[in-house]
Write a protein that holds these residues in place. Structure first.
Motif, PDB file in Angstrom:
ATOM      1  N   ARG A 109      97.913  47.015 -12.135  1.00  0.00           N
ATOM      2  CA  ARG A 109      97.728  45.844 -13.383  1.00  0.00           C
ATOM      3  C   ARG A 109      98.237  46.345 -14.161  1.00  0.00           C
ATOM      4  NH1 ARG A 109      91.900  43.499 -12.789  1.00  0.00           N
ATOM      5  NH2 ARG A 109      91.156  45.518 -11.957  1.00  0.00           N
ATOM      6  N   THR A 111      98.445  48.255 -18.029  1.00  0.00           N
ATOM      7  CA  THR A 111      97.395  49.234 -18.957  1.00  0.00           C
ATOM      8  C   THR A 111      98.351  49.783 -20.213  1.00  0.00           C
ATOM      9  OG1 THR A 111      98.044  51.417 -17.684  1.00  0.00           O
ATOM     10  CG2 THR A 111      95.644  49.855 -17.767  1.00  0.00           C
ATOM     11  N   GLU A 177      85.787  41.243 -24.664  1.00  0.00           N
ATOM     12  CA  GLU A 177      86.104  40.656 -23.918  1.00  0.00           C
ATOM     13  C   GLU A 177      86.179  39.665 -22.988  1.00  0.00           C
ATOM     14  OE1 GLU A 177      89.153  42.465 -20.066  1.00  0.00           O
ATOM     15  OE2 GLU A 177      87.263  43.614 -20.539  1.00  0.00           O
ATOM     16  N   SER A 376      89.403  43.966 -16.124  1.00  0.00           N
ATOM     17  CA  SER A 376      90.912  44.087 -16.489  1.00  0.00           C
ATOM     18  C   SER A 376      91.213  45.249 -16.465  1.00  0.00           C
ATOM     19  CB  SER A 376      91.674  44.126 -17.821  1.00  0.00           C
ATOM     20  OG  SER A 376      90.610  44.716 -18.747  1.00  0.00           O
TER      21      SER A 376
END
Length: 454
Positions: A109, A111, A177, A376
């Motif tokens: 994913r 960054t 978040e 995340s």
């Protein structure tokens, strides 16, 4: 072996001005002791303009072997008892580089920064605060033109003058978040895993982000004036990325065959009243929960060091020592070991990465649960920043209290170790106590964009 070239310079605590002397060069890096704000750090190490670089992705094959290969490109030099770095590798390894070593699938994913970045540096400015001495050190691979240019730059530094100010502005306050309710629900899920016997502990975190513009070095100077740690760092990397780390935690250091790690587990917020603050610190040292949390990680790290160290050499000389910083008190322990000749520092990093204090125990299962519950990838956060010198020394931090900047957005994170008797609401408060002073320091630049003048 060829000899180093060493030039003596005036000793000064004005390391920001020294860094500004080379900040225009490619990939500048300052491994920052945090002096005079932070206790404990001995050296500042400043360099720039590497002769080679290594950029890693989350699915790079054998990333730590690649770091060792880069280090081997520079010839080894004799060790100087007072010099930690004599040319070598400096950079960072992000959390996701630890997946393969723990038999987990790659987390690709996106960054803010590359999964890892390292430069091969042939020179360094070393400020030794213990001996109050400053030296400009050149590896034999340094060119005469480079040597002359750097001597001129540093001899021109006005050590008594504050670093140059520049404008920095946060465009909006930091966005969280997760809401408090969502954070606590996810802590409850981690607790369910603990109750089911999957794990004993897991480090659960969340991220905070805000857009910015201007000179990030000014942001770093503001942060280090309030929350500096002894393993801090400021780095510029290609394509406009920056690292701003105010870490209080060492990961692994090495001096020849002797290695050491110093995990932090156990946190209490500072209070303004001195007597009450002493009581808070004493309560932390007595806390059964925090001591148990710390001991679990010490056992994990003894096991990690034991993967490479000589049999019977792993020791715990210090357990549950109190370390106090601007915003929090911590419990810190020390684990040591001796490496055999056939094991290098990069191999030890791979065996121990990421650090046990920011994963949990058992490590592999804790990392699976972290991946499941966090929203995340961690990126640089909970990875490591440090150096591996051609003289056989090395040091690295755990990249907590650390910002990643991609040219548009600043990102940081915080969290804590969840154990069987953790209270979700208390864990949320601990998360905010760790990150609150960092966020508020930079949010002052949202209300009052300004220049930092030291």
């Amino acid at each position: 072996m060829k000899s180093l070239q060493i030039v003596s310079l005036p000793y000064s605590l004005n390391t920001p001005a020294a860094f500004q002397a080379i900040a225009d060069l490619p990939a500048p890096v300052w491994l920052d002791s945090g002096r005079p704000v932070a206790p404990g750090g001995r050296y500042d190490i400043i360099s720039a303009d590497p002769i080679n670089t290594l950029e890693l992705t989350a699915d790079s094959p054998a990333p730590f072997e690649s770091i060792d290969d880069l280090w081997c490109e520079l010839s080894q030099v004799d060790r100087d008892a007072q010099l930690p770095f004599c040319g070598g590798v400096m950079g960072y390894a992000g959390y996701e580089l630890g997946m393969a070593g723990n038999f987990l699938p790659a987390d690709v994913r996106p960054t803010p920064l590359p999964a890892g970045f390292f430069g091969l540096y042939t020179w360094a400015l070393i400020v030794d605060h213990q001996l109050q001495a400053t030296h400009l050190v050149f590896h034999p691979a340094s060119t005469p033109v480079q040597v002359a240019d750097l001597i001129a730059r540093f001899t021109a530094v006005r050590w008594q003058t504050a670093p140059r100010g520049a404008r920095f502005r946060l465009l909006k306050p930091f966005a969280h978040e997760m809401s408090q309710g969502d954070y606590e629900q996810r802590v409850e899920r981690v607790l369910d895993y603990i109750k089911a016997g999957d794990i004993y502990q897991a480090n659960f975190t969340q991220r905070f982000a805000a857009s910015y513009e201007g000179d990030l070095f000014q942001a770093y100077l503001a942060l280090r004036s309030t929350v500096a740690g002894p393993y801090s760092a400021f780095m510029g990397i290609p394509n406009g990325g920056h690292v701003l780390s105010l870490s209080p935690e060492r990961f692994i250091s090495a001096d020849g065959s002797h290695v050491q790690t110093q995990p932090i587990k156990g946190t209490a917020p500072r209070v303004d009243d001195a007597a009450e603050d002493r009581q808070v610190a004493a309560a932390l040292q007595r806390s059964e929960k925090d001591r148990a949390e710390n001991l679990m990680i010490v056992d994990l790290l003894r096991n990690d060091l034991g993967k490479c160290c000589q049999r019977g050499s792993v020791r715990v000389p210090n357990l549950f020592e109190l370390a106090s910083f601007a915003n929090v008190h911590h419990l810190v322990s020390t684990v040591t070991g001796e490496l055999p000749e056939e094991c290098g520092f990069a191999e030890l990093l791979q065996a121990c990465f990421p650090g046990g204090s920011i994963t949990g125990t058992p490590k592999r299962r804790a990392m699976e649960i972290i991946r499941e519950q966090e929203l995340s990838p961690r990126g640089l956060y909970c990875g490591s920043i440090g150096y591996l010198s051609s003289c056989g020394r090395a040091d690295s931090n755990i990249a907590i209290r650390t910002f990643s900047a991609d040219g548009e957005q600043l990102t940081c994170a915080a969290g804590g170790g969840i154990v069987a008797d953790s209270n979700p609401a208390a864990e949320y408060r601990e998360c905010l106590s760790k990150v609150g002073l960092l966020l508020s320091t930079l949010e002052n630049f949202h209300q009052n964009p300004t220049q930092h003048t030291g």
